[in-house]
Design a protein around this motif. Structure first.
Motif, mmCIF file in Angstrom:
data_model
loop_
_atom_site.group_PDB
_atom_site.id
_atom_site.type_symbol
_atom_site.label_atom_id
_atom_site.label_comp_id
_atom_site.label_asym_id
_atom_site.label_seq_id
_atom_site.Cartn_x
_atom_site.Cartn_y
_atom_site.Cartn_z
ATOM 1 N N ALA A 112 0.826 -1.201 0.000
ATOM 2 C CA ALA A 112 0.000 0.000 0.000
ATOM 3 C C ALA A 112 0.865 1.258 0.000
ATOM 4 O O ALA A 112 0.577 2.230 -0.704
ATOM 5 C CB ALA A 112 -0.933 0.005 1.216
ATOM 6 N N ARG A 113 1.955 1.220 0.810
ATOM 7 C CA ARG A 113 2.856 2.371 0.828
ATOM 8 C C ARG A 113 3.542 2.549 -0.522
ATOM 9 O O ARG A 113 3.721 3.673 -1.003
ATOM 10 C CB ARG A 113 3.900 2.200 1.931
ATOM 11 C CG ARG A 113 3.373 2.436 3.334
ATOM 12 C CD ARG A 113 4.529 2.563 4.329
ATOM 13 N NE ARG A 113 5.277 1.325 4.432
ATOM 14 C CZ ARG A 113 4.991 0.351 5.298
ATOM 15 N NH1 ARG A 113 3.967 0.469 6.114
ATOM 16 N NH2 ARG A 113 5.736 -0.742 5.344
ATOM 17 N N LEU A 114 3.920 1.408 -1.123
ATOM 18 C CA LEU A 114 4.553 1.476 -2.435
ATOM 19 C C LEU A 114 3.599 2.081 -3.457
ATOM 20 O O LEU A 114 3.975 2.953 -4.241
ATOM 21 C CB LEU A 114 4.994 0.077 -2.879
ATOM 22 C CG LEU A 114 5.588 -0.021 -4.284
ATOM 23 C CD1 LEU A 114 6.833 0.847 -4.397
ATOM 24 C CD2 LEU A 114 5.904 -1.467 -4.620
ATOM 25 N N ALA A 115 2.338 1.609 -3.414
ATOM 26 C CA ALA A 115 1.350 2.149 -4.348
ATOM 27 C C ALA A 115 1.133 3.638 -4.104
ATOM 28 O O ALA A 115 1.044 4.437 -5.044
ATOM 29 C CB ALA A 115 0.031 1.390 -4.205
ATOM 30 N N MET A 116 1.084 4.023 -2.816
ATOM 31 C CA MET A 116 0.901 5.431 -2.491
ATOM 32 C C MET A 116 2.100 6.254 -2.940
ATOM 33 O O MET A 116 1.951 7.368 -3.457
ATOM 34 C CB MET A 116 0.683 5.599 -0.983
ATOM 35 C CG MET A 116 0.375 7.026 -0.543
ATOM 36 S SD MET A 116 0.153 7.138 1.255
ATOM 37 C CE MET A 116 -1.251 6.045 1.484
ATOM 38 N N SER A 117 3.314 5.673 -2.766
ATOM 39 C CA SER A 117 4.527 6.378 -3.182
ATOM 40 C C SER A 117 4.525 6.606 -4.681
ATOM 41 O O SER A 117 4.888 7.687 -5.159
ATOM 42 C CB SER A 117 5.770 5.572 -2.774
ATOM 43 O OG SER A 117 5.828 5.422 -1.380
ATOM 44 N N VAL A 118 4.121 5.576 -5.426
ATOM 45 C CA VAL A 118 4.071 5.720 -6.884
ATOM 46 C C VAL A 118 3.035 6.761 -7.274
ATOM 47 O O VAL A 118 3.265 7.590 -8.163
ATOM 48 C CB VAL A 118 3.752 4.362 -7.541
ATOM 49 C CG1 VAL A 118 3.498 4.525 -9.029
ATOM 50 C CG2 VAL A 118 4.900 3.394 -7.319
ATOM 51 N N GLU A 119 1.888 6.737 -6.573
ATOM 52 C CA GLU A 119 0.831 7.694 -6.884
ATOM 53 C C GLU A 119 1.256 9.121 -6.568
ATOM 54 O O GLU A 119 0.891 10.054 -7.278
ATOM 55 C CB GLU A 119 -0.440 7.348 -6.094
ATOM 56 C CG GLU A 119 -1.197 6.143 -6.615
ATOM 57 C CD GLU A 119 -1.885 6.430 -7.937
ATOM 58 O OE1 GLU A 119 -2.702 7.342 -7.990
ATOM 59 O OE2 GLU A 119 -1.580 5.738 -8.929
ATOM 60 N N GLN A 120 2.048 9.287 -5.493
ATOM 61 C CA GLN A 120 2.416 10.628 -5.059
ATOM 62 C C GLN A 120 3.803 11.044 -5.525
ATOM 63 O O GLN A 120 4.244 12.152 -5.234
ATOM 64 C CB GLN A 120 2.344 10.705 -3.530
ATOM 65 C CG GLN A 120 0.944 10.482 -2.980
ATOM 66 C CD GLN A 120 0.892 10.581 -1.465
ATOM 67 O OE1 GLN A 120 1.879 10.888 -0.816
ATOM 68 N NE2 GLN A 120 -0.275 10.331 -0.892
ATOM 69 N N ALA A 121 4.485 10.161 -6.249
ATOM 70 C CA ALA A 121 5.840 10.473 -6.697
ATOM 71 C C ALA A 121 5.837 11.635 -7.681
ATOM 72 O O ALA A 121 4.890 11.830 -8.455
ATOM 73 C CB ALA A 121 6.467 9.241 -7.364
ATOM 74 N N THR A 122 6.915 12.423 -7.641
ATOM 75 C CA THR A 122 7.054 13.521 -8.592
ATOM 76 C C THR A 122 7.522 13.018 -9.951
ATOM 77 O O THR A 122 7.393 13.720 -10.948
ATOM 78 C CB THR A 122 8.052 14.562 -8.055
ATOM 79 O OG1 THR A 122 9.313 13.916 -7.796
ATOM 80 C CG2 THR A 122 7.533 15.190 -6.766
ATOM 81 N N GLU A 123 8.111 11.798 -9.977
ATOM 82 C CA GLU A 123 8.523 11.210 -11.244
ATOM 83 C C GLU A 123 7.323 10.566 -11.930
ATOM 84 O O GLU A 123 6.436 10.012 -11.275
ATOM 85 C CB GLU A 123 9.614 10.152 -11.033
ATOM 86 C CG GLU A 123 10.923 10.694 -10.510
ATOM 87 C CD GLU A 123 10.959 10.856 -9.019
ATOM 88 O OE1 GLU A 123 9.948 10.509 -8.369
ATOM 89 O OE2 GLU A 123 11.971 11.343 -8.480
ATOM 90 N N CYS A 124 7.308 10.612 -13.255
ATOM 91 C CA CYS A 124 6.268 9.937 -14.017
ATOM 92 C C CYS A 124 6.543 8.433 -14.000
ATOM 93 O O CYS A 124 7.676 8.012 -14.200
ATOM 94 C CB CYS A 124 6.244 10.418 -15.464
ATOM 95 S SG CYS A 124 5.899 12.160 -15.661
ATOM 96 N N VAL A 125 5.505 7.653 -13.790
ATOM 97 C CA VAL A 125 5.615 6.203 -13.853
ATOM 98 C C VAL A 125 4.629 5.699 -14.891
ATOM 99 O O VAL A 125 3.430 5.992 -14.814
ATOM 100 C CB VAL A 125 5.337 5.552 -12.484
ATOM 101 C CG1 VAL A 125 5.415 4.030 -12.592
ATOM 102 C CG2 VAL A 125 6.325 6.053 -11.444
ATOM 103 N N ILE A 126 5.143 4.960 -15.861
ATOM 104 C CA ILE A 126 4.311 4.404 -16.932
ATOM 105 C C ILE A 126 4.577 2.908 -16.991
ATOM 106 O O ILE A 126 5.726 2.473 -17.032
ATOM 107 C CB ILE A 126 4.641 5.036 -18.291
ATOM 108 C CG1 ILE A 126 4.522 6.563 -18.228
ATOM 109 C CG2 ILE A 126 3.743 4.487 -19.385
ATOM 110 C CD1 ILE A 126 5.002 7.257 -19.493
ATOM 111 N N ILE A 127 3.508 2.106 -17.004
ATOM 112 C CA ILE A 127 3.620 0.659 -17.158
ATOM 113 C C ILE A 127 2.892 0.267 -18.438
ATOM 114 O O ILE A 127 1.738 0.643 -18.646
ATOM 115 C CB ILE A 127 3.028 -0.093 -15.954
ATOM 116 C CG1 ILE A 127 3.739 0.335 -14.661
ATOM 117 C CG2 ILE A 127 3.138 -1.595 -16.138
ATOM 118 C CD1 ILE A 127 3.161 -0.303 -13.410
ATOM 119 N N THR A 128 3.578 -0.483 -19.293
ATOM 120 C CA THR A 128 2.975 -0.936 -20.547
ATOM 121 C C THR A 128 3.044 -2.451 -20.631
ATOM 122 O O THR A 128 3.774 -3.099 -19.875
ATOM 123 C CB THR A 128 3.706 -0.339 -21.766
ATOM 124 O OG1 THR A 128 4.977 -0.988 -21.912
ATOM 125 C CG2 THR A 128 3.926 1.163 -21.604
#
Length: 769
Positions: free
Chosen positions: A265-281
């Motif tokens: 959950a923290r990882l998901a929250m970190s990805v959601e709140q990260a300043t870096e763009c995260v793209i999964i394809t």
């Protein structure tokens, strides 16, 4: 149909064997048989598992009792009937003890069939009971093994809630001491485990609820005081008829699972709140996930991005080979890192540092690609500013060096021309030539000053001032400088805008910006000057390396001219760079503005649009202190340049010192000379009662500079007036020259007239200006 029966006869008399066979056939049996007389044969034949053994009591080589004993020792479940003509009741009982199933007297042979039936039946029943007992014991052992090897803590209670059994895991999970686990008083254990929970009241209420609802199944989680989290499951124990015999509780330690869930959950929250763009394809490049930072950087919403290919961001700034190599790298399962220029949804470009890697499943197959990208547009702009700043700094060093060499040369030229021109015997032609020399020297001195201002080598004479007052005082002069077809508009802040600055430098800054704006509007327009107070907070500073959080006074100079093309904006502050025709400008105007702003620890921002106009915004640190008061002498300042006071001139440059002495002496002053601070101290010691003013260079050899000299002499005579002079000097370059009462400053090169005015001005004032 006769019943088949396999018989082993332990009999030495064949006649008796035939008699028994006949009776069995009469009783409905179809016997197959074998007769033996010895112990060895008996042991061999019982391995063939006959249906029944019919044995005589006594034989020459063997006995029935021995046969029964051997059968019992073998463990075989074979019916054994002892048949004899002479055996009594006591012998029959003994035979039963040795393992015989029944006994029968030969004179009652007619009862053999029923005896065999009974023996077969009892043996079968006994075998079934034994097998059932074995199965029960095995099942019980299996249940016990399962119960005690279970990873779950298990507790079984009867319908009244009384503990029937619990496994060791139950004790371990709840840390139940052995003495409590075996205590017949269940209330002791209930009290113990209740106090182990973080919410005892909720725990007790749950138990009470389930006991009042015996058919209810429940599953929830319990947190213990030591941080352990248990998954609790409870269900009624029912038979096939639905009768309730009690309840089973099971407890499983899910602490690690809970931690993993929380970690995910923290990882998901970190990805959601990260300043870096995260793209999964997926492996074909279709977008499966983007985080909010992607929306902010690209302008595309999640809904717009899902299912699309990242190629929607292509900017055409990279060729096909760039993307081919990128895909080749990640398809090999390697990590690709690189710099990308992408295009937002609105068409604007932005720069990213990207890392793209493959995600693999447990079998090592690539199932997804993950791109983590950081928007570095601002960083790249700052890098460009830094490189430009370094270039400007280098140019400034060169410009300052040139100005340094010129200053003393120009000082000598200007003084010599002025002195020669005072000779009444020179011809008019020579006098005009001297005027030309003087004019050229003046222009050279002005260029030198601008170079010093650009390179931030000019000595500042700062004081607190109101930016509004400065703009207002220059407004009339600005109106004369700009043409009649240019309308000047002032929009000044309603309150004073105090800053610590060199008033002369700010005058020149505003003049240069106004002239630049005028030249940008050859067909007329509007020149708009605004002032305001600005607060820059952390994290919201403009894209400028020098923009720091704090309070600033703000000066804006706007025109409605043709604007500045983007390719020129990066060079417009460089000295000698100009877009004007040859002879129409020196290219030092904006360079001077840049130097003045930087020397005042501010920054300048330019907004320009071709065909619309340009705005220069200047930010200078604000001051909360009140403006300095300047005390004037009661008597008015005289305009006379002559005097009779004694002046001590301390100057290490001999030509400048000599010409300075000549100028002062021709205007009535008595001059004492010194080549450095040490010599000046000696002269002072001899003439301290006569000297009214010290005219000293700031930097001199010998270990005593101008400031130290002035401090020493004014300590002895506080009424002594001081004028500091200096050209460019690395020791004082760009510094703020704060002067005490009775001190003043004159920048080299200084024309004789300006020097005489400064001398007279300083002598006639009570304090320095």
């Amino acid at each position: 149909m006769n019943k088949p029966l396999n018989i082993l006869f332990v009999e030495d008399n064949p006649a008796d064997t035939k008699m028994m066979l006949a009776q069995l056939r009469t009783d409905g049996f179809d016997p197959t048989w074998k007769r033996i007389e010895t112990e060895a044969d008996f042991l061999a034949e019982i391995r063939n598992s006959p249906d029944i053994i019919l044995s005589d009591y006594s034989m020459p080589q063997f006995s029935g009792l021995r046969a029964a004993e051997l059968l019992r020792e073998s463990g075989l479940e074979i019916p054994f009937i002892l048949i004899s003509g002479t055996v009594g009741e006591d012998v029959a009982v003994d035979a039963m003890k040795h393992g015989a199933t029944d006994y029968l007297l030969k004179d009652r042979i007619v009862r053999l069939g029923s005896a065999v039936e009974r023996a077969l039946r009892e043996t079968r029943a006994h075998s079934e009971r034994k097998q059932a007992g074995t199965e029960l014991r095995w099942k019980t052992a299996l249940l016990q093994a399962q119960l005690h090897s279970s990873l779950d803590g298990i507790l079984v209670v009867d319908s009244q809630g009384k503990k029937i059994l619990q496994n060791q895991r139950m004790n371990d999970l709840w840390k139940i001491p052995p003495e409590i686990a075996v205590d017949s008083n269940d209330a002791v254990q209930i009290e113990f485990v209740t106090q182990r929970t973080k919410d005892p009241r909720q725990f007790v209420d749950k138990i009470a609820h389930l006991y009042s609802h015996p058919d209810e199944i429940s599953r929830d989680e319990i947190e213990l005081i030591d941080g352990t989290v248990l998954d609790r499951y409870s269900a009624p124990v029912l038979d096939q008829a639905g009768i309730n015999y009690g309840r089973i509780w099971s407890f499983r330690d899910i602490t690690e699972r809970r931690k993993m869930q929380e970690s995910h959950a923290r990882l998901a929250m970190s990805v959601e709140q990260a300043t870096e763009c995260v793209i999964i394809t997926d492996t074909s490049g279709a977008i499966l996930y983007v985080n909010p930072a992607f929306e902010k950087s690209s302008g595309y919403t999640v809904a717009e991005a899902l299912g699309k290919n990242p190629s929607i961001l292509k900017s055409d700034k990279h060729d096909a080979e760039f993307y081919r190599q990128m895909w080749s790298t990640i398809e090999r399962g390697e990590v690709w890192r690189g710099h990308m220029v992408n295009r937002r949804k609105d068409g604007t470009l932005y720069e990213e540092e990207a890392t793209i890697s493959a995600l693999r499943d447990a079998a090592g197959e690539v199932i997804n690609y993950v791109a983590v990208k950081q928007d570095v547009t601002r960083e790249r702009q700052l890098e460009a500013q830094f490189r430009q700043s370094q270039k400007m700094e280098g140019i400034g060093q060169l410009a300052g060096g040139v100005a340094h060499d010129f200053n003393n040369i120009l000082a000598a030229i200007m003084m010599q021309a002025e002195l020669t021109g005072m000779d009444e015997n020179i011809s008019q032609e020579v006098r005009e030539g001297l005027l030309e020399i003087k004019g050229a020297a003046d222009r050279a001195a002005n260029l030198t000053r601008q170079l010093l201002l650009f390179s931030r080598k000019e000595v500042m004479q700062s004081r607190q001032l109101d930016l509004n007052d400065l703009v207002t005082s220059l407004a009339k002069m600005l109106q004369r400088i700009i043409r009649e077809d240019v309308q000047l508009r002032l929009h000044l802040h309603s309150a004073p805008l105090l800053t610590v600055a060199d008033a002369g430098m700010l005058d020149q800054l505003l003049m240069n910006l106004a002239v630049n704006a005028r030249d940008a509007m050859p067909r007329g327009g509007e020149l708009i000057i605004e002032t305001a107070e600005k607060a820059i907070i952390a994290g919201h500073a403009d894209l400028d390396m020098d923009a720091l959080p704090g309070r600033y006074v703000w000066l804006s100079v706007s025109d409605t001219g043709g604007g500045i093309p983007p390719e020129i904006q990066s060079r417009m502050f460089e000295p000698f760079f100009t877009t004007k025709e040859v002879g129409k400008g020196t290219g030092l105007g904006l360079a001077t503005v840049f130097g003045i702003v930087k020397q005042h620890k501010g920054w300048i921002k330019v907004d320009s649009e071709v065909g619309v106009g340009t705005t220069f915004q200047v930010f200078l640190p604000a001051s909360a202190e009140p403006a300095d008061a300047v005390l004037e002498d009661e008597k008015p300042l005289t305009k006379a340049l002559r005097g009779s006071e004694t002046i001590l001139v301390a100057e290490d440059d001999e030509p400048v010192r000599m010409l300075t002495r000549v100028v002062l002496e021709r205007h009535g002053y008595h001059v004492l000379e010194a080549a450095d601070g040490v010599e000046a101290q000696q002269v002072w010691n001899e003439h301290r009662g006569q000297i009214a003013l010290l005219l000293t260079d700031l930097i001199m050899p010998g270990g005593v500079d101008g400031r130290e000299l002035a401090l020493r002499l004014q300590t002895e005579n506080p009424n002594l007036r001081v004028i500091f002079t200096s050209g460019y000097s690395a020791e004082i370059a760009g510094r703020e020259l704060k002067m005490k009462a009775g001190q003043n400053f004159v920048q080299k090169p200084c024309p004789p007239g300006q020097l005489l005015e400064a001398v007279r001005h300083c002598l006639d004032r009570r304090t320095a200006v």
